[in-house]
Structure formats: C-alpha cells, structure tokens
Scaffold this motif. Structure first.
Motif, PDB file in Angstrom:
ATOM      1  N   TRP A  62      -0.189   4.786 -27.207  1.00 31.15           N
ATOM      2  CA  TRP A  62      -0.261   3.338 -27.038  1.00 31.15           C
ATOM      3  C   TRP A  62      -1.690   2.813 -27.095  1.00 31.15           C
ATOM      4  O   TRP A  62      -1.940   1.664 -26.712  1.00 31.15           O
ATOM      5  CB  TRP A  62       0.367   2.939 -25.707  1.00 31.15           C
ATOM      6  N   SER A  63      -2.635   3.653 -27.515  1.00 30.02           N
ATOM      7  CA  SER A  63      -4.042   3.276 -27.716  1.00 30.02           C
ATOM      8  C   SER A  63      -4.726   2.849 -26.428  1.00 30.02           C
ATOM      9  O   SER A  63      -5.691   2.079 -26.459  1.00 30.02           O
ATOM     10  CB  SER A  63      -4.157   2.147 -28.759  1.00 30.02           C
ATOM     11  N   LEU A  64      -4.276   3.365 -25.292  1.00 29.91           N
ATOM     12  CA  LEU A  64      -4.951   3.050 -24.025  1.00 29.91           C
ATOM     13  C   LEU A  64      -6.268   3.797 -23.868  1.00 29.91           C
ATOM     14  O   LEU A  64      -7.071   3.459 -22.990  1.00 29.91           O
ATOM     15  CB  LEU A  64      -4.037   3.386 -22.842  1.00 29.91           C
ATOM     16  N   SER A  65      -6.482   4.823 -24.702  1.00 35.11           N
ATOM     17  CA  SER A  65      -7.722   5.604 -24.618  1.00 35.11           C
ATOM     18  C   SER A  65      -8.676   5.294 -25.753  1.00 35.11           C
ATOM     19  O   SER A  65      -9.759   5.892 -25.811  1.00 35.11           O
ATOM     20  CB  SER A  65      -7.400   7.099 -24.634  1.00 35.11           C
ATOM     21  N   ALA A  66      -8.320   4.397 -26.659  1.00 35.30           N
ATOM     22  CA  ALA A  66      -9.145   4.129 -27.835  1.00 35.30           C
ATOM     23  C   ALA A  66     -10.449   3.454 -27.434  1.00 35.30           C
ATOM     24  O   ALA A  66     -10.442   2.387 -26.812  1.00 35.30           O
ATOM     25  CB  ALA A  66      -8.382   3.242 -28.824  1.00 35.30           C
ATOM     26  N   GLY A  67     -11.576   4.085 -27.796  1.00 32.10           N
ATOM     27  CA  GLY A  67     -12.878   3.501 -27.530  1.00 32.10           C
ATOM     28  C   GLY A  67     -13.267   3.455 -26.074  1.00 32.10           C
ATOM     29  O   GLY A  67     -14.141   2.671 -25.697  1.00 32.10           O
ATOM     30  N   PRO A  96      -2.876  -2.126 -29.766  1.00 34.66           N
ATOM     31  CA  PRO A  96      -3.910  -1.634 -28.835  1.00 34.66           C
ATOM     32  C   PRO A  96      -4.351  -2.733 -27.873  1.00 34.66           C
ATOM     33  O   PRO A  96      -4.474  -3.905 -28.271  1.00 34.66           O
ATOM     34  CB  PRO A  96      -5.049  -1.212 -29.771  1.00 34.66           C
ATOM     35  N   PRO A  97      -4.575  -2.410 -26.610  1.00 33.68           N
ATOM     36  CA  PRO A  97      -4.987  -3.437 -25.632  1.00 33.68           C
ATOM     37  C   PRO A  97      -6.280  -4.138 -26.022  1.00 33.68           C
ATOM     38  O   PRO A  97      -6.425  -5.346 -25.795  1.00 33.68           O
ATOM     39  CB  PRO A  97      -5.141  -2.638 -24.327  1.00 33.68           C
ATOM     40  N   ALA A 148      -6.648  -8.067 -26.473  1.00 34.80           N
ATOM     41  CA  ALA A 148      -7.662  -8.805 -25.716  1.00 34.80           C
ATOM     42  C   ALA A 148      -8.582  -9.582 -26.654  1.00 34.80           C
ATOM     43  O   ALA A 148      -9.000 -10.705 -26.341  1.00 34.80           O
ATOM     44  CB  ALA A 148      -8.473  -7.842 -24.858  1.00 34.80           C
ATOM     45  N   GLY A 149      -8.907  -8.990 -27.820  1.00 39.43           N
ATOM     46  CA  GLY A 149      -9.729  -9.712 -28.790  1.00 39.43           C
ATOM     47  C   GLY A 149      -9.038 -10.943 -29.336  1.00 39.43           C
ATOM     48  O   GLY A 149      -9.672 -12.001 -29.495  1.00 39.43           O
ATOM     49  N   LEU A 150      -7.746 -10.825 -29.614  1.00 39.56           N
ATOM     50  CA  LEU A 150      -6.992 -11.990 -30.078  1.00 39.56           C
ATOM     51  C   LEU A 150      -6.932 -13.076 -29.012  1.00 39.56           C
ATOM     52  O   LEU A 150      -7.071 -14.271 -29.310  1.00 39.56           O
ATOM     53  CB  LEU A 150      -5.578 -11.569 -30.481  1.00 39.56           C
TER      54      LEU A 150
END
Length: 482
Positions: free
Chosen positions: A200-205, A391-392, A396-398
């Motif tokens: 779920w892309s919670l660890s991305a970046g 991705p969160p 958040a960016g949107l």
C-alpha cells in the motif's frame, strides 16, 4: 597502582610484554600514560644487567587500542565472530593497517559494522549503530557514503524491514510471556501486515524503522498484548511521534480495506478496526493465495443453508453473504442483551439459533507462509489483496495542491475586491466619504504569501506547486540592478 589521567580509575600498570614494554597503560580504558625518561633494564636471575628493553612501538599500541574498540563495539551490537572478523578487516583496509585514535575512528568502526552486517543480511540499522557510540545517525550515514565510494565493495543489500521485524519481535520483552503458538501468530500477523504496508506504499520514501515499530505494535495488539508505540520506538531506536503516526496510517489503511472488502465494512472505524483485523487479514491472505473463490452451499446445524467459499485445497471458508448474515445476527443479539445481565445470558447468546463461531475463520494458522524468503523475493510476490489504494504521499500532494488552489482563488477575490473599491471611490469623486470595509475570511501567513506572489505576476501553476521560498527569491526579493 596509579590513577589514570583519562578515566580516573586506579588501574595503571606497566606493559612489559612484547615490543611495547615500558609503557604505562590503564587496564580500564587502555589509555597510554605519560612516562618521561624511563629506561627499563633487564636483569638475569643473579641480578646482572643484560640490556634494556626496546623502546615502545606506538603503532602496535594504537593497533591494540583499535582492536579493543572493535571488539567492544562488536560485542555491544551482538555481532557473530565471522561478522566481527569482517568488521576488523574493513577497518584495517580503510586505514591501511594503521588505525588512529581520533574522534572520527569510532564513527568509522560503527560504519564498518553496518557494512559487515548488511553484507551478511543481518538486521543492523544505522540508528542502532550510531546509538552504540553515542553519535548522530546523520554523521554515521555520511561516513557510510564515503566508505562505499572508497572501498571496492560489491553492492550492499538494502535494509530488510522483514528481518528487523522478526528480530524486534523475538527480542521484545513482552513476547516472553506468550506461548509458542501465540508468539508464532504474532510474527505471522506482523509479517503479513508489513507486506500489506509495503504493497500500500506506506513505506515509500520513508524511514523503515518507524513502520517496523508500528507493525509490531499492531501485531501485538491483535494478539492481546498491551503495548504502546513509545515502548517499541525506544526498542528500535526511532522517534515515538513518527511511530504513532505510522500506526495511525496503518490502521487507517486497514479501515479502508475493510470498507472495500467486508460486507459490514461501513461499520469499521479506527476504534474497532482491531476487532475486525484478524478476519480481514485472513480474508486478504486467502485472496492473495487463491485469487478467487468458488461459491457452494453447505447446511448449517439448524437446517438452514449458508454460502461458503471453497479454496483450491478444498477447505471451506464462509462467504460474504454468510458473513454479513452472521454479523447482523451478532449485532442484533448484542443490542438485545441487557448490560446488567450480560453474565447471566452469556451462555444463551452462544447457543442462539443461527449463531456461528468465527474462531475457525479468524485463526490465521497459515498466514504468510513465506518466512524464509529474502526481501527481494517477498517484494516480487504478487500480493493481490483486493484493495489497491494510492500512495499516501501522492494523496497528500493532491490534497495540498487542492488547498493551494482554494487559497489562490480567495486571494484573487480579495485583490478584485480592493481594486473594485478603489475604482468606485475614484469614479465617485467624493472626498471624506467613509470607506466601506470589505469582509474577508481570516487569512494566515500563507494567504499573504500567495497574494504577494499574485501581485508580482507569478503564474497560478507555479504557486500551486508550493515552492514559495523559491518564487519569492525569483520574483519578489530579486536584487536591484546597480
């Protein structure tokens, strides 16, 4: 014994062994003590002089101190003898066999310890290695970057959060109170939750340690172990506030997954998601393994039928309609029970007609059977959970872009209102007339910056990006030509 001029302990002795004979050395910290004008004389058993000891070799003494620091750090980090030998080889390869005693040397040893552990796929994070020498993790990270450029090393494996999760749960004190089955269930829940978080892309970046701590907290809570994010944060050398935030993000993702997958998902929220999580994880694990289920009919004990799902192994699992019916029955039974007489009617509730025991379906005995796979193999697995969110960070960016659009629109309205009022005042030609006050919503510093950029002709697309400081430097605070 004399007092050490470095640590103050009474443990100064004369090193009379090997080429370093004649030195005064502290047995507590290994520091060399000043000894001016000393010549050690050698004598025979009869007392006749036979010569003097060779002058002390400072290079050998520095090597002795370096060996002591390396052995102490390796023992503190729990490295194996093979990893300790690899650590020592790396240190002496960097220093060309002549280690130093400067303030940078412990940072070098700690960085080499991380490299030695990573090369053997051992879960040693930079934060833990930096904590062992009481230095900043950023300083250790800078040293690691320099070592990778200096040493001809093969590609170092990246940090494996699954290995660190297992190490964290195996060594956490609360796990000692659980039996083997419960401890194994916590580990399986944790690994599957971490796989879901990665999917779920919670660890991305982001830094992996706070997410590991958050997953460990949720896995322990699912199995009845009361633990806080602060405890796990200190255990994995991470920030407590970040661990709490990652836990909230993980629970929010589970809520959204439950609302998308479970028939009663609309009733799931952050307060009760842990009650639904065991069944949700079981459902997602079955879905990821089998992809689809075959609907069959199976009779209930009371004679009615309920839809079950059969997987490829022939095992029966309850379907969405059946789960919804069971949930509604349980909810109605719960509402019908008088809280004051709950203990008296507990047996009757368990024997209600049509009630079904969900413990068989909540038991995750085969949850995440890939315990021995590497990080690359786990990431290559196709984890079809039936819920694939954005991705969160992207969401958040949107949201931030939408909020900036609203601020731009409000700033334009304020500018138009002020311009219109000035034009009307100039056209009327009436002086001394009381100006009408314009009513606008409360503005903050960001609103003022947006309005200032608009007045200086900055395009709305650039303002929506949110790089205010760069735009101010380019369009507002540019130096004037002399």
């Amino acid at each position: 014994m004399e007092l050490c001029n470095r640590c103050g302990e009474r443990g100064v002795v004369r090193d009379s062994a090997g080429a370093g004979g004649g030195f005064l050395v502290c047995t507590a910290c290994g520091a060399e003590q000043p000894s001016a004008n000393f010549t050690a004389q050698a004598f025979t058993a009869a007392g006749l002089p036979v010569g003097a000891f060779a002058p002390p070799d400072r290079a050998l003494h520095r090597r002795f101190l370096a060996d002591s620091q390396i052995a102490q750090l390796a023992a503190q980090l729990g490295l194996s003898p093979a990893s300790s030998a690899h650590l020592k080889a790396l240190v002496f390869a960097v220093t060309a066999g002549a280690p130093s005693s400067g303030l940078w040397f412990p940072v070098l040893v700690s960085a080499c310890a991380v490299l030695a552990a990573r090369s053997r796929r051992l879960p040693l994070p930079i934060a833990e290695a930096a904590s062992a020498i009481a230095r900043d993790p950023h300083e250790l990270g800078a040293m690691l970057s320099r070592l990778r450029r200096f040493l001809p090393l093969p590609p170092v494996p990246q940090f494996d959060p699954f290995l660190h999760l297992r190490r964290t749960l195996d060594s956490f004190p609360a796990m000692a109170d659980l039996d083997d089955d419960a401890a194994s269930r916590v580990l399986r829940h944790g690994r599957f939750l971490l796989r879901c978080a990665v999917n779920w892309s919670l660890s991305a970046g982001r830094r992996p340690l706070p997410l590991v701590a958050a997953v460990a907290v949720v896995a322990l809570e699912l199995n009845g172990v009361a633990v806080s994010a602060e405890e796990l944060a200190g255990f994995v050398f991470s920030c407590p506030a970040t661990c709490r935030k990652r836990r909230t993000e993980l629970l929010s993702a589970l809520v959204r997954a439950a609302r998308a997958l479970l028939p009663w998902g609309e009733d799931v929220n952050l307060k009760n998601v842990l009650l639904h999580a065991p069944l949700l994880l079981k459902f997602m694990e079955k879905r990821s393994k089998n992809g689809a289920f075959e609907l069959v009919r199976a009779p209930e004990e009371g004679g009615s039928e309920v839809a079950l799902m059969a997987d490829d192994d022939g095992e029966f699992e309850i379907s969405g309609e059946g789960l919804k019916r069971v949930y509604q029955q349980g909810l109605e039974a719960f509402r019908a029970v008088d809280p004051c007489k709950e203990k008296e009617k507990s047996e009757k509730r368990r024997k209600m007609k049509g009630e079904m025991n969900l413990s068989l379906f909540c038991d995750s005995g085969d949850l995440d059977s890939s315990l021995d796979l590497s990080l690359e193999e786990i990431l290559d697995l196709d984890l079809n959970l039936g819920y694939d969110p954005l991705p969160p960070s992207f969401v958040a960016g949107l949201e931030a872009r939408r909020r900036r659009k609203e601020k731009i629109a409000m700033a334009k309205e304020r500018i138009k209102g002020i311009v219109k009022r000035r034009e009307s005042a100039q056209n009327s030609g009436v002086r001394g007339k009381k100006r009408q006050r314009l009513e606008f919503p409360e503005v903050d510093s960001e609103d003022c910056v947006v309005e200032l950029l608009l007045l200086h002709g900055v395009s709305e697309e650039e303002i929506e990006e949110g790089y205010y400081n760069r735009l101010l430097d380019l369009h507002v605070f540019t130096p004037m030509d002399s």
